[in-house]
Design a protein around this motif. Structure first.
Motif, PDB file in Angstrom:
ATOM      1  N   MET A 170       0.355  -1.456  -0.256  1.00 61.63           N
ATOM      2  CA  MET A 170      -0.393  -0.259  -0.161  1.00 61.63           C
ATOM      3  C   MET A 170       1.230   1.373  -0.294  1.00 61.63           C
ATOM      4  O   MET A 170       1.570   1.409   1.394  1.00 61.63           O
ATOM      5  CB  MET A 170      -1.013  -0.256   1.013  1.00 61.63           C
ATOM      6  N   THR A 171       0.516   1.895  -1.329  1.00 58.77           N
ATOM      7  CA  THR A 171       1.313   3.420  -0.591  1.00 58.77           C
ATOM      8  C   THR A 171       0.560   4.674   0.763  1.00 58.77           C
ATOM      9  O   THR A 171      -0.478   4.208   1.377  1.00 58.77           O
ATOM     10  CB  THR A 171       0.557   4.176  -1.908  1.00 58.77           C
ATOM     11  N   PRO A 172       2.220   5.390   0.923  1.00 58.19           N
ATOM     12  CA  PRO A 172       1.442   6.100   1.944  1.00 58.19           C
ATOM     13  C   PRO A 172       0.126   6.295   1.648  1.00 58.19           C
ATOM     14  O   PRO A 172      -0.531   7.436   2.880  1.00 58.19           O
ATOM     15  CB  PRO A 172       2.841   7.279   2.013  1.00 58.19           C
ATOM     16  N   ALA A 189      -1.878   5.800   0.101  1.00 55.88           N
ATOM     17  CA  ALA A 189      -3.928   4.928   0.698  1.00 55.88           C
ATOM     18  C   ALA A 189      -3.942   4.904   1.900  1.00 55.88           C
ATOM     19  O   ALA A 189      -4.617   4.383   2.329  1.00 55.88           O
ATOM     20  CB  ALA A 189      -3.086   3.768  -0.341  1.00 55.88           C
ATOM     21  N   ILE A 190      -2.618   4.456   2.766  1.00 55.18           N
ATOM     22  CA  ILE A 190      -3.412   4.520   4.385  1.00 55.18           C
ATOM     23  C   ILE A 190      -3.578   5.859   4.645  1.00 55.18           C
ATOM     24  O   ILE A 190      -3.743   5.589   5.569  1.00 55.18           O
ATOM     25  CB  ILE A 190      -1.651   3.977   5.025  1.00 55.18           C
ATOM     26  N   LEU A 249      -7.278   5.945   3.956  1.00 56.16           N
ATOM     27  CA  LEU A 249      -7.729   4.438   4.844  1.00 56.16           C
ATOM     28  C   LEU A 249      -8.141   5.156   6.643  1.00 56.16           C
ATOM     29  O   LEU A 249      -9.183   4.574   6.636  1.00 56.16           O
ATOM     30  CB  LEU A 249      -7.070   3.366   4.907  1.00 56.16           C
TER      31      LEU A 249
END
Length: 66
Positions: free
Chosen positions: A1-3, A5-6, A9
């Motif tokens: 996961m890319t930063p 995306a985190i 989230l």
């Protein structure tokens, strides 16, 4: 996961769970205020002293306002 995306989230989780927590707190506060109002006017709700639930003579029929 890319930063990124985190980050999204985490933000989405905070939005959902934070909204749920705020909703629960507001509902609890509003419910306690409603109980206080109903206790102040015992004849205005079913089971009260004056008029009952509207099915007794002299009671307010359900669905009507005073």
């Amino acid at each position: 996961m890319t930063p990124i995306a985190i980050v999204f989230l985490v933000l989405a989780g905070l939005l959902i769970w934070g909204g749920l927590a705020v909703s629960i707190l507001l509902l609890r506060r509003d419910a306690s205020e409603t109980e206080e109002v109903l206790d102040d006017h015992p004849g205005d709700h079913p089971g009260g002293v004056a008029g009952g639930g509207g099915s007794t003579p002299g009671g307010t029929p359900p669905g009507t306002s005073r």
